[in-house]
Write a protein that holds these residues in place. Structure first.
Motif, PDB file in Angstrom:
ATOM      1  N   GLY A 140      47.050  32.204  29.188  1.00  0.00           N
ATOM      2  CA  GLY A 140      47.017  33.571  29.687  1.00  0.00           C
ATOM      3  C   GLY A 140      45.613  34.029  30.005  1.00  0.00           C
ATOM      4  O   GLY A 140      45.379  34.725  31.006  1.00  0.00           O
ATOM      5  N   ALA A 141      44.647  33.630  29.149  1.00  0.00           N
ATOM      6  CA  ALA A 141      43.250  33.988  29.408  1.00  0.00           C
ATOM      7  C   ALA A 141      42.756  33.311  30.682  1.00  0.00           C
ATOM      8  O   ALA A 141      42.070  33.934  31.502  1.00  0.00           O
ATOM      9  N   ASP A 142      43.103  32.047  30.867  1.00  0.00           N
ATOM     10  CA  ASP A 142      42.708  31.331  32.090  1.00  0.00           C
ATOM     11  C   ASP A 142      43.231  32.063  33.330  1.00  0.00           C
ATOM     12  O   ASP A 142      42.516  32.208  34.328  1.00  0.00           O
ATOM     13  N   ALA A 143      44.482  32.505  33.245  1.00  0.00           N
ATOM     14  CA  ALA A 143      45.076  33.199  34.386  1.00  0.00           C
ATOM     15  C   ALA A 143      44.358  34.523  34.653  1.00  0.00           C
ATOM     16  O   ALA A 143      44.105  34.877  35.812  1.00  0.00           O
ATOM     17  N   SER A 144      44.028  35.259  33.593  1.00  0.00           N
ATOM     18  CA  SER A 144      43.313  36.528  33.760  1.00  0.00           C
ATOM     19  C   SER A 144      41.929  36.306  34.357  1.00  0.00           C
ATOM     20  O   SER A 144      41.491  37.049  35.238  1.00  0.00           O
ATOM     21  N   PHE A 145      41.240  35.266  33.903  1.00  0.00           N
ATOM     22  CA  PHE A 145      39.914  34.980  34.443  1.00  0.00           C
ATOM     23  C   PHE A 145      40.007  34.637  35.927  1.00  0.00           C
ATOM     24  O   PHE A 145      39.238  35.140  36.749  1.00  0.00           O
ATOM     25  N   ALA A 146      40.970  33.770  36.254  1.00  0.00           N
ATOM     26  CA  ALA A 146      41.090  33.306  37.635  1.00  0.00           C
ATOM     27  C   ALA A 146      41.589  34.397  38.578  1.00  0.00           C
ATOM     28  O   ALA A 146      41.118  34.509  39.713  1.00  0.00           O
ATOM     29  N   ASN A 147      42.531  35.201  38.105  1.00  0.00           N
ATOM     30  CA  ASN A 147      43.174  36.186  38.980  1.00  0.00           C
ATOM     31  C   ASN A 147      42.498  37.548  38.994  1.00  0.00           C
ATOM     32  O   ASN A 147      42.669  38.317  39.942  1.00  0.00           O
ATOM     33  N   ASP A 148      41.732  37.853  37.920  1.00  0.00           N
ATOM     34  CA  ASP A 148      41.141  39.187  37.819  1.00  0.00           C
ATOM     35  C   ASP A 148      39.613  39.172  37.852  1.00  0.00           C
ATOM     36  O   ASP A 148      39.005  39.913  38.621  1.00  0.00           O
ATOM     37  N   LEU A 149      38.996  38.323  37.032  1.00  0.00           N
ATOM     38  CA  LEU A 149      37.539  38.333  36.958  1.00  0.00           C
ATOM     39  C   LEU A 149      36.873  37.661  38.154  1.00  0.00           C
ATOM     40  O   LEU A 149      35.955  38.230  38.764  1.00  0.00           O
ATOM     41  N   VAL A 150      37.302  36.453  38.472  1.00  0.00           N
ATOM     42  CA  VAL A 150      36.646  35.710  39.550  1.00  0.00           C
ATOM     43  C   VAL A 150      36.688  36.458  40.882  1.00  0.00           C
ATOM     44  O   VAL A 150      35.669  36.532  41.585  1.00  0.00           O
ATOM     45  N   PRO A 151      37.825  37.057  41.275  1.00  0.00           N
ATOM     46  CA  PRO A 151      37.832  37.820  42.532  1.00  0.00           C
ATOM     47  C   PRO A 151      36.821  38.968  42.541  1.00  0.00           C
ATOM     48  O   PRO A 151      36.207  39.250  43.581  1.00  0.00           O
ATOM     49  N   VAL A 152      36.623  39.640  41.390  1.00  0.00           N
ATOM     50  CA  VAL A 152      35.630  40.721  41.324  1.00  0.00           C
ATOM     51  C   VAL A 152      34.228  40.151  41.522  1.00  0.00           C
ATOM     52  O   VAL A 152      33.401  40.718  42.264  1.00  0.00           O
ATOM     53  N   ILE A 153      33.938  39.040  40.860  1.00  0.00           N
ATOM     54  CA  ILE A 153      32.608  38.436  40.991  1.00  0.00           C
ATOM     55  C   ILE A 153      32.361  37.998  42.435  1.00  0.00           C
ATOM     56  O   ILE A 153      31.263  38.177  42.969  1.00  0.00           O
ATOM     57  N   ARG A 154      33.384  37.457  43.063  1.00  0.00           N
ATOM     58  CA  ARG A 154      33.214  37.010  44.463  1.00  0.00           C
ATOM     59  C   ARG A 154      33.046  38.207  45.397  1.00  0.00           C
ATOM     60  O   ARG A 154      32.261  38.158  46.342  1.00  0.00           O
ATOM     61  N   GLU A 155      33.792  39.274  45.118  1.00  0.00           N
ATOM     62  CA  GLU A 155      33.681  40.460  45.977  1.00  0.00           C
ATOM     63  C   GLU A 155      32.299  41.084  45.881  1.00  0.00           C
ATOM     64  O   GLU A 155      31.758  41.564  46.898  1.00  0.00           O
ATOM     65  N   PHE A 156      31.727  41.068  44.684  1.00  0.00           N
ATOM     66  CA  PHE A 156      30.415  41.690  44.476  1.00  0.00           C
ATOM     67  C   PHE A 156      29.352  40.637  44.144  1.00  0.00           C
ATOM     68  O   PHE A 156      28.501  40.845  43.280  1.00  0.00           O
ATOM     69  N   ALA A 157      29.417  39.520  44.846  1.00  0.00           N
ATOM     70  CA  ALA A 157      28.497  38.413  44.567  1.00  0.00           C
ATOM     71  C   ALA A 157      27.039  38.825  44.725  1.00  0.00           C
ATOM     72  O   ALA A 157      26.181  38.425  43.940  1.00  0.00           O
ATOM     73  N   ASP A 158      26.748  39.646  45.725  1.00  0.00           N
ATOM     74  CA  ASP A 158      25.354  40.051  45.957  1.00  0.00           C
ATOM     75  C   ASP A 158      24.832  40.947  44.839  1.00  0.00           C
ATOM     76  O   ASP A 158      23.618  41.044  44.632  1.00  0.00           O
ATOM     77  N   VAL A 159      25.733  41.600  44.103  1.00  0.00           N
ATOM     78  CA  VAL A 159      25.328  42.412  42.953  1.00  0.00           C
ATOM     79  C   VAL A 159      25.247  41.543  41.712  1.00  0.00           C
ATOM     80  O   VAL A 159      24.270  41.604  40.949  1.00  0.00           O
TER      81      VAL A 159
END
Length: 480
Positions: A140-159
């Motif tokens: 479940g943690a893997d899924a949350s990281f992949a589906n929730d955290l990583v997209p945020v980091i990619r969206e705000f990569a320059d930040v």
């Protein structure tokens, strides 16, 4: 890289510069030989209520204090929730280690973990049928990281990777196994060290009769890493300090006199050793009184619908009763905790949810309809021999789910040593759970015997009465 002692000193210097007040009567010491990492020790006698240290709220590693909170939309953090938001902030501060205000703090935080999240499948197998295995939640943690955290980091990569010309590539690489492992480490730090940070002006919160907020409300509280407060080790018996929330700071104070040379301990509360291992990566035997064993709800239903002890419930009747029970908190959970028995407590009160659930499922249709019409539940007691035998069968089936018996475990303890540490910890957890099942089984056997003896005595009395009546009738016949 700074030595262990240098890292500790750099951390304390940094914390003082952040405005922390630290008593000269305490010291941050190396306790690795005791498998306790760093710990706080009294160097002089400390009085009850004496201040040990005071940490300004500005030094807490939390979303509010990170510059990332000013760079990302508030809606982003709101959508992530307290846990993932803090993991995101910790990843950001960790990735920008040199520029982060909390760099000296990260240098004293653990990098290796013994929590169950990091055990191999072979190591977890030593826990056998302990319900704690199902609570690890790595998938479940893997899924949350992949589906929730990583997209945020990619969206705000320059930040997230500010000033790095390879920001997009680094953001894309956050899905790699290495970075997913890093997220797990941040999550484990939060689980082991973070505090629920009460706001300076607490909102109105509903509490129960004991003064505790609901778990949902606690989950909604902001999480924060409180430097130095999290360096205190925990002990159920020797707890001698507590963190107090103040308007602009958090203060750790002594709960009792602490002699020079004694370690200063926080307390995690009445946690079973299985949860100590899952959350903090260690166990101590003085938490053994808080051990629990979980009886799965599915096991209860399977037993009551397949055993000859109880009348067969039709699917529709079972569904009706389950629906009614769902209106009463705690009675249709995924599992039911059984704690160590207290001789002064009636057996039914030691397993209240399981007792009420099974008793309700066993009720005759007319009696269930009568109670349901009044919105009531049965009395909290083992009703009769049938009920006691059903509970006993449930406990025996739960025992059978473990790969070894308690007797086998006790006769074959792990050899010990560093290489056997995880196996020994798993052994202690499952032995504690099997001890509970053994004691509950013995108690239920006593209850069943009591009902059977009472029934036999009643039967003998009735048989004697019938013989006597037959004799009187015979006498009357002879007189006539």
């Amino acid at each position: 890289m700074a030595s262990f002692e240098d890292a500790s000193q750099n951390f304390l210097t940094w914390l003082t510069k952040c405005g922390a007040e630290i008593s000269p009567k305490i010291s941050l010491q190396d306790l690795r030989e005791e498998h306790a990492g760093r710990g706080v020790v009294a160097t002089q006698d400390i009085a009850e209520d004496e201040l040990l240290f005071r940490i300004p709220r500005s030094a807490i590693l939390c979303v509010e204090n990170s510059i990332l909170s000013t760079e990302l939309p508030k809606t982003t953090f709101d959508s992530l929730g307290p846990w993932l938001s803090l993991i995101l902030v910790m990843l950001y501060e960790y990735q920008n280690h040199g520029a982060s205000n909390w760099s000296p703090y990260f240098d004293v935080l653990p990098t290796d973990f013994n929590t169950l999240m990091f055990w191999s499948e072979d190591e977890l197998a030593h826990l056998q049928a302990s319900a704690v295995v199902s609570k690890i939640g790595r998938a479940g943690a893997d899924a949350s990281f992949a589906n929730d955290l990583v997209p945020v980091i990619r969206e705000f990569a320059d930040v997230f990777f500010s000033g790095d010309m390879h920001a997009d590539e680094k953001a894309a690489a956050m899905s790699s196994p290495e970075n997913m492992q890093l997220m797990h480490k941040m999550g484990s730090l939060i689980m082991a060290y973070a505090f629920d940070v009460e706001p300076a002006v607490p909102p109105t919160r509903a509490v129960d009769e004991d003064g505790y907020a609901s778990e949902d409300e606690d989950e909604a509280l902001p999480k924060g890493m409180v430097p130095l407060a999290d360096m205190l080790n925990a002990d159920a018996d020797r707890n001698n300090a507590r963190l107090f929330y103040e308007e602009s700071s958090l203060s750790m104070k002594a709960l009792a006199p602490i002699p020079a040379g004694d370690q200063i301990f926080n307390d995690y509360g009445a946690l079973p050793r299985s949860d100590l291992l899952r959350r903090y990566g260690y166990i101590t035997d003085n938490y053994a009184p808080y051990d629990v064993v979980e009886i799965p709800h599915a096991l209860v239903l399977d037993t009551i619908t397949t055993t000859a002890i109880s009348p067969q419930l039709t699917p529709s009747a079972a569904e009706e009763r389950e629906a009614y029970l769902s209106e009463h908190p705690g009675l249709t959970e995924s599992g039911y905790d059984i704690t160590r028995l207290d001789p002064s407590t009636p057996l039914a009160e030691s397993l209240p949810e399981l007792t009420l659930l099974t008793k309700t499922l066993l009720l005759p249709a007319s009696e269930f309809a009568r109670l349901a019409s009044k919105g009531k539940l049965p009395r909290l007691e083992v009703a009769d021999a049938q009920h006691a035998k059903l509970l006993l069968e449930i406990v025996r089936r739960r025992k059978a789910q473990y790969a070894t018996t308690l007797e086998q475990d006790l006769s074959n303890p792990p050899a010990g040593g560093e290489g056997e540490r995880r196996r020994e910890q798993a052994w202690r957890v499952r032995v504690g759970e099997k001890e509970i099942l053994r004691d509950v089984e013995a108690a239920l056997e006593g209850v069943v015997k009591g009902f059977d003896d009472a029934a036999a005595a009643t039967g003998e009395k009735r048989s004697g009465e019938e013989v006597e009546n037959d004799g009187e009738e015979g006498k009357r016949r002879r007189v006539r």
